[in-house]
Design a protein around this motif. Structure first.
Motif, short mmCIF file in Angstrom:
data_model
loop_
_atom_site.label_atom_id
_atom_site.label_comp_id
_atom_site.label_asym_id
_atom_site.label_seq_id
_atom_site.Cartn_x
_atom_site.Cartn_y
_atom_site.Cartn_z
N ILE A 152 -6.52 -4.53 -4.44
CA ILE A 152 -5.65 -3.66 -5.22
C ILE A 152 -5.15 -2.50 -4.37
N VAL A 153 -6.07 -1.82 -3.70
CA VAL A 153 -5.72 -0.66 -2.89
C VAL A 153 -5.49 -1.12 -1.45
N LEU A 154 -4.25 -0.98 -0.98
CA LEU A 154 -3.94 -1.36 0.40
C LEU A 154 -4.32 -0.26 1.38
N HIS A 155 -4.13 0.99 0.99
CA HIS A 155 -4.47 2.11 1.86
C HIS A 155 -4.60 3.36 1.00
N ALA A 156 -5.44 4.31 1.43
CA ALA A 156 -5.66 5.56 0.71
C ALA A 156 -5.85 6.69 1.71
N GLU A 157 -5.29 7.85 1.38
CA GLU A 157 -5.41 9.03 2.23
C GLU A 157 -5.42 10.27 1.33
N TRP A 158 -6.14 11.31 1.79
CA TRP A 158 -6.11 12.61 1.12
C TRP A 158 -4.85 13.35 1.57
N ILE A 159 -4.02 13.76 0.60
CA ILE A 159 -2.81 14.51 0.95
C ILE A 159 -3.05 16.01 0.91
N ASN A 160 -4.10 16.46 0.24
CA ASN A 160 -4.54 17.85 0.31
C ASN A 160 -6.01 17.88 -0.09
N GLU A 161 -6.53 19.06 -0.41
CA GLU A 161 -7.96 19.20 -0.63
C GLU A 161 -8.44 18.51 -1.90
N CYS A 162 -7.59 18.30 -2.87
CA CYS A 162 -8.06 17.75 -4.15
C CYS A 162 -7.16 16.63 -4.67
N GLN A 163 -6.28 16.06 -3.86
CA GLN A 163 -5.39 14.99 -4.30
C GLN A 163 -5.51 13.81 -3.35
N LEU A 164 -5.68 12.62 -3.92
CA LEU A 164 -5.82 11.39 -3.17
C LEU A 164 -4.64 10.48 -3.50
N ALA A 165 -3.92 10.06 -2.47
CA ALA A 165 -2.77 9.16 -2.62
C ALA A 165 -3.17 7.75 -2.20
N MET A 166 -2.73 6.76 -2.96
CA MET A 166 -3.09 5.37 -2.70
C MET A 166 -1.85 4.49 -2.75
N LEU A 167 -1.78 3.57 -1.82
CA LEU A 167 -0.73 2.54 -1.81
C LEU A 167 -1.28 1.31 -2.50
N MET A 168 -0.67 0.94 -3.62
CA MET A 168 -1.18 -0.14 -4.44
C MET A 168 -0.51 -1.46 -4.05
N SER A 169 -1.11 -2.53 -4.52
CA SER A 169 -0.57 -3.86 -4.23
C SER A 169 0.71 -4.16 -4.99
N ASP A 170 1.03 -3.36 -6.02
CA ASP A 170 2.26 -3.57 -6.78
C ASP A 170 3.41 -2.71 -6.25
N GLU A 171 3.37 -2.34 -4.97
CA GLU A 171 4.44 -1.60 -4.33
C GLU A 171 4.69 -0.26 -5.01
N SER A 172 3.63 0.55 -5.12
CA SER A 172 3.77 1.87 -5.73
C SER A 172 2.77 2.81 -5.08
N ILE A 173 3.11 4.10 -5.15
CA ILE A 173 2.24 5.17 -4.67
C ILE A 173 1.69 5.90 -5.89
N ARG A 174 0.38 5.95 -6.00
CA ARG A 174 -0.27 6.64 -7.11
C ARG A 174 -1.17 7.73 -6.53
N ALA A 175 -1.04 8.93 -7.08
CA ALA A 175 -1.82 10.08 -6.63
C ALA A 175 -2.69 10.57 -7.78
N TYR A 176 -3.94 10.86 -7.47
CA TYR A 176 -4.90 11.31 -8.47
C TYR A 176 -5.52 12.62 -8.00
N SER A 177 -5.85 13.45 -8.96
CA SER A 177 -6.55 14.70 -8.70
C SER A 177 -8.02 14.53 -9.03
N VAL A 178 -8.87 15.19 -8.27
CA VAL A 178 -10.32 15.08 -8.51
C VAL A 178 -10.72 15.72 -9.83
N PHE A 179 -9.84 16.53 -10.41
CA PHE A 179 -10.15 17.17 -11.68
C PHE A 179 -9.82 16.28 -12.87
#
Length: 671
Positions: A152-179
C-alpha cells in the motif's frame, strides 16, 4: 578483538559486545525479498532496534555507554507496543525525536516514545520494560486497500516535525498529523486528469527538498516515476482556508537530453541539501545518477513550463563481478536496486546499501561547485574535473569467500553524529552482528582507496534490462500441459486430469503455507499479548503500591495541616489581642504578668481592710480609761523570758508588715 581492546576504542568498540545484540541473536531475522530491512535508528543518543520475532524495540543510551561502559554494556530497555504491528521493515524517526514511524506492508504505525526520566535519562524512568502507545494510521483506509494491493505504502517521509507524507499505491499523496491519525490532513491525487495505464509510468518514490523553491511554498516534494520522469509538487498550507494549494509540475527536462531518460528503471531517490541541490537517483540495475537541480532557462512566459531542470553530471554503476546461486540467501536482493541514506555530518556524502554491503559516496565535484559559487576566482574548468569517490565500509558478499561477513545481509543502518559521541556508522546484519565504523570527513581520493579495487565504475549509459526481464517472464517450463500444447488441439482426458491434480496440489500447498503463516502470526500475537498482560500486571502492582504510599502520605499531610491550622488560629488570636491593646494604648501583658497583677490587686484590698481594722482598734484604745491596760485582763501572767519572746515576735511581724506596705506602694507607683 577482545573486550579490553574494544574498551580502548570507546563506546563504538564496546557496543559490539553489548548484551542487547546477544539477545537479538537468539531470535531470527527473516530476509524479505521484496523490501530492504532497516530495523535500526538513532535519536539523540538513543539507539533503537526492532526485533521482528518479538515485535518490540530494544534500546540503549549511547551517552551513558560512553560515560560508564562497564555498567551500561549489560543493560538495555524493551519498548513494547500497545497495538503490536506486524511485518515492519523500516523505522523512520521524526525530526522532533518524539515519535517513530513503523512502516510495514499492511500500513504505518506511529509509536509515541515516553519521556526521559531519572538520573541516566532513560525512557520511562529506566524500567526494564516500558509500554509505549502505538497508533495505526487511518486503519479503515488501509484495511480496505489491503484487499486490492499487496504493497500500500510505496514511500514515506517526514515533511516537518509532526506531519508524515506517504506515497500510496493508488497514485496519491496523503499527509497525516501525529495529533490526528484517523483522518488525513490533505490528499493530493497525482493522476487526476490522466490515469496511469502502464506499470512503468507510475510514481514509485519521492524526496523532500531541504528548502522550498519559492518563499510562499511550505513544502516541495520531488516525485519520480519508474521510467525516470521527475516532477515537482509544491504544497502551500493556508491557515485561512482549506483545502491547501498545490501545484504539480510537468516532467523536468534532463540535460544532456535523452528520449528515454537514460533508460532509467528507478528504485530510490535522495535529495542532498547542498548548494545547488543534488538529486541522487538509484536504478534497479545498481546505477546511481547524480543530477544537479537548476532553474529552467526555457520557461514559458505564461508559467506553464517546468521551473527547474536536471543536469545529469555522472553515474556510478556497480560491476556484476559476483554471481550468487538462486538458493543462496539474498540472491534476489543482490540484483535489486540500492537503497540511499543521507549522511547527517556532511551534505556532500551519502550511503548506498545493497546486497553487497555498504558504500559511502563522496561528491568531490559538488564541493568544487560550492567553492566556485562562494569564490568566483576559481575557474569553472577546474570545478568539473572532480569525480565521485567510493569508500567500501561493509562488504557482506565479497569476492573472497572466506570473509567472516560473507553470506550476511545488512538489515539496519544509522549514522551517529554529535560532539560527544563523534561521527560513527552503526549497522547490524541478519545474524545479529553489530558493526561500528568511526568515520572521518572527506579526504583526497588517494587516501581513501585504490580506484582499481572498487566495484563501481563511471558508466552513465548502459543497456536496459527490460528485454531480459520480459524474456524471463515469458519463458515457461515445457512440463506444463497448457503451454506445451501449441497446435491449438483439444486436450485429452489424461492431460486434463494431470492439470486438475497439479492445480489441486498447488492450491493445497498454498493453503498450507498460508495456514502456517497465519498460525505463526497468531502465536506471535499471543506472545505479545501475554507479554503486555504481564507488564500491565506489574504496572498495576506498582500503581497500587504507589497509591497506598500516596494515601499514607496524604493522611500524614492531613494531620500536619490540622496541627498547623490550630497553631495558626492561636497565632491569629494573639495578633488580634495585640492589635486591640495597641488601639487602646495599653501595654500587652503575658499570662504570668496578668496573674501577678491580680494578686497585687487582692493584696491592696487586703491591706485596706487591715488599715481599717487598725483604725478601729486605735479608736477603741482612745475611748478607754486612761492608765487601764486592756490586755492585761485577758493575758495570763507570763514569765520574763516568755515576755521577751513575745516582744521579739511582735517586732518581727511589725517589720514584715512594714516591708509589705513598702513593696505595695512601690508596685502601685510602677503601675
Amino acid at each position: 578483538m577482545d573486550l579490553e581492546e574494544a574498551q580502548e576504542k570507546g563506546w563504538s568498540g564496546v557496543l559490539v559486545y553489548h548484551e542487547m545484540f546477544n539477545e537479538l541473536r537468539q531470535h531470527e531475522i527473516a530476509v524479505d525479498e521484496k523490501n530492504w530491512l532497516n530495523l535500526m535508528c538513532e535519536m539523540r543518543g538513543d539507539l533503537l532496534i526492532w526485533c521482528p520475532d518479538r515485535q518490540l524495540l530494544y534500546t540503549t543510551n549511547l551517552k551513558c555507554l560512553h560515560s560508564n561502559p562497564e555498567r551500561y554494556r549489560v543493560t538495555f530497555q524493551e519498548l513494547t507496543c500497545t497495538n503490536t504491528p506486524f511485518g515492519v521493515h523500516r523505522l523512520l524517526p521524526s525530526p522532533s525525536d518524539k515519535h517513530v514511524a513503523l512502516i510495514g506492508d499492511d500500513g504505518v504505525n506511529i509509536l509515541e516514545l515516553q519521556r526521559h526520566r531519572g538520573p541516566c535519562g532513560e525512557f520511562g524512568g529506566g524500567y526494564k520494560t516500558v509500554n509505549c502507545k502505538c497508533t495505526p494510521i487511518d486503519q479503515d483506509y488501509f484495511v480496505a486497500r489491503k484487499q486490492a494491493d499487496t504493497k500500500i505504502v510505496l514511500h514515506a517521509e517526514w515533511i516537518n516535525e509532526c506531519q508524515l507524507a506517504m506515497l500510496m499505491s493508488d497514485e496519491s499523496i496523503r499527509a497525516y498529523s501525529v495529533f490526528d491519525l484517523n483522518y488525513p490532513m490533505f490528499t493530493i491525487p497525482l493522476e487526476k486528469d490522466r490515469p496511469s495505464l502502464s506499470l512503468r509510468d507510475k510514481f514509485v518514490t519521492f524526496g523532500v527538498l531541504p528548502a522550498p523553491l519559492r518563499e510562499e511554498d511550505d513544502v516541495t516534494l520531488l516525485l519520480i516515476k519508474s521510467n525516470g520522469d521527475v516532477h515537482l509538487l509544491s504544497i502551500r498550507q493556508n491557515k485561512e482556508f482549506f483545502p491547501i494549494v498545490y501545484k504539480l509540475s510537468s516532467a523536468l527536462p534532463m540535460l544532456p537530453a535523452s528520449d528515454d531518460n537514460y533508460e532509467m528503471s528507478v528504485h530510490d531517490v535522495l535529495v542532498l541539501s547542498c548548494t545547488p541541490p543534488v538529486v541522487v537517483i538509484s536504478t534497479n540495475d545498481s546505477t546511481c545518477y547524480h543530477c544537479i537541480l537548476l532553474p529552467s532557462e526555457d520557461q514559458q512566459q505564461d508559467g506553464a513550463g517546468p521551473e527547474c531542470q536536471l543536469l545529469v553530471y555522472d553515474g556510478l554503476q556497480q560491476e556484476k563481478g559476483l554471481e550468487l546461486e538462486e538458493q543462496d540467501e539474498g540472491a534476489g536482493l543482490l540484483h535489486q536496486g540500492a537503497e540511499l541514506l543521507v549522511d547527517t555530518s556532511c551534505n556532500y556524502q551519502y550511503y548506498i546499501i545493497d546486497g553487497s554491503g555498504i558504500q559511502r559516496i563522496t561528491l568531490l565535484w559538488a564541493m568544487n561547485v560550492n567553492r566556485h559559487l562562494q569564490n568566483s576566482n576559481i575557474s569553472l574548468k577546474s570545478v568539473f574535473e572532480g569525480s565521485s569517490e567510493v569508500q567500501h565500509l561493509v562488504v557482506t558478499h565479497p569476492l573472497v569467500q572466506d570473509s567472516p561477513m560473507a553470506g550476511q545481509l545488512v538489515c539496519g543502518i544509522c549514522c551517529v553524529s554529535s560532539r560527544m559521541l563523534g561521527h560513527v556508522l552503526v549497522a547490524i546484519t541478519t545474524e545479529g552482528e553489530c558493526i561500528t565504523l568511526p568515520l572521518r570527513q572527506p579526504h583526497p581520493p588517494s587516501e581513501l582507496h585504490n580506484n582499481d579495487m572498487t566495484p563501481y565504475s563511471h558508466a552513465p549509459s548502459q543497456p536496459s534490462l527490460l528485454e531480459e526481464q520480459v524474456k524471463a517472464e515469458l519463458s515457461r517450463s515445457r512440463g506444463v500441459p497448457i503451454i506445451s500444447n501449441r497446435d491449438g488441439a483439444k486436450l485429452d482426458l489424461q492431460q486434463c486430469y494431470e492439470m486438475l491434480c497439479e492445480s489441486t496440489k498447488n492450491l493445497r500447498d498454498q493453503h498450507m503455507v498460508q495456514q502456517g503463516k497465519a498460525k505463526q502470526l497468531l502465536t506471535k500475537r499471543m506472545e505479545s499479548l501475554l507479554r503486555q498482560r504481564r507488564k500491565q500486571e506489574e504496572d498495576l502492582q506498582k500503581f497500587a503500591q504507589q497509591s497506598r504510599a500516596m494515601s499514607q502520605a496524604a493522611h500524614n499531610i492531613k494531620d500536619r495541616v490540622e496541627v498547623l491550622q490550630q497553631k495558626n488560629e492561636k497565632f491569629c488570636n494573639r495578633l488580634r489581642a495585640i492589635l486591640c491593646h495597641l488601639e487602646m494604648a495599653s501595654p500587652e501583658l503575658s499570662e504570668m504578668e496578668c496573674n501577678a497583677r491580680k494578686e497585687l490587686k487582692e493584696m491592696t484590698n487586703k491591706l485596706k481592710r487591715l488599715q481599717n481594722e487598725i483604725k478601729v482598734c486605735t479608736v477603741r484604745l482612745d475611748k478607754s480609761t486612761p492608765g487601764q491596760d486592756l490586755f492585761t485582763l485577758s493575758i495570763p501572767s507570763l514569765a520574763s523570758h516568755q515576755l521577751t519572746t513575745v516582744h521579739q515576735l511582735l517586732g518581727d511581724e511589725s517589720s514584715r508588715l512594714t516591708n509589705l506596705v513598702k513593696n505595695v506602694k512601690e508596685l502601685e507607683k510602677q503601675l
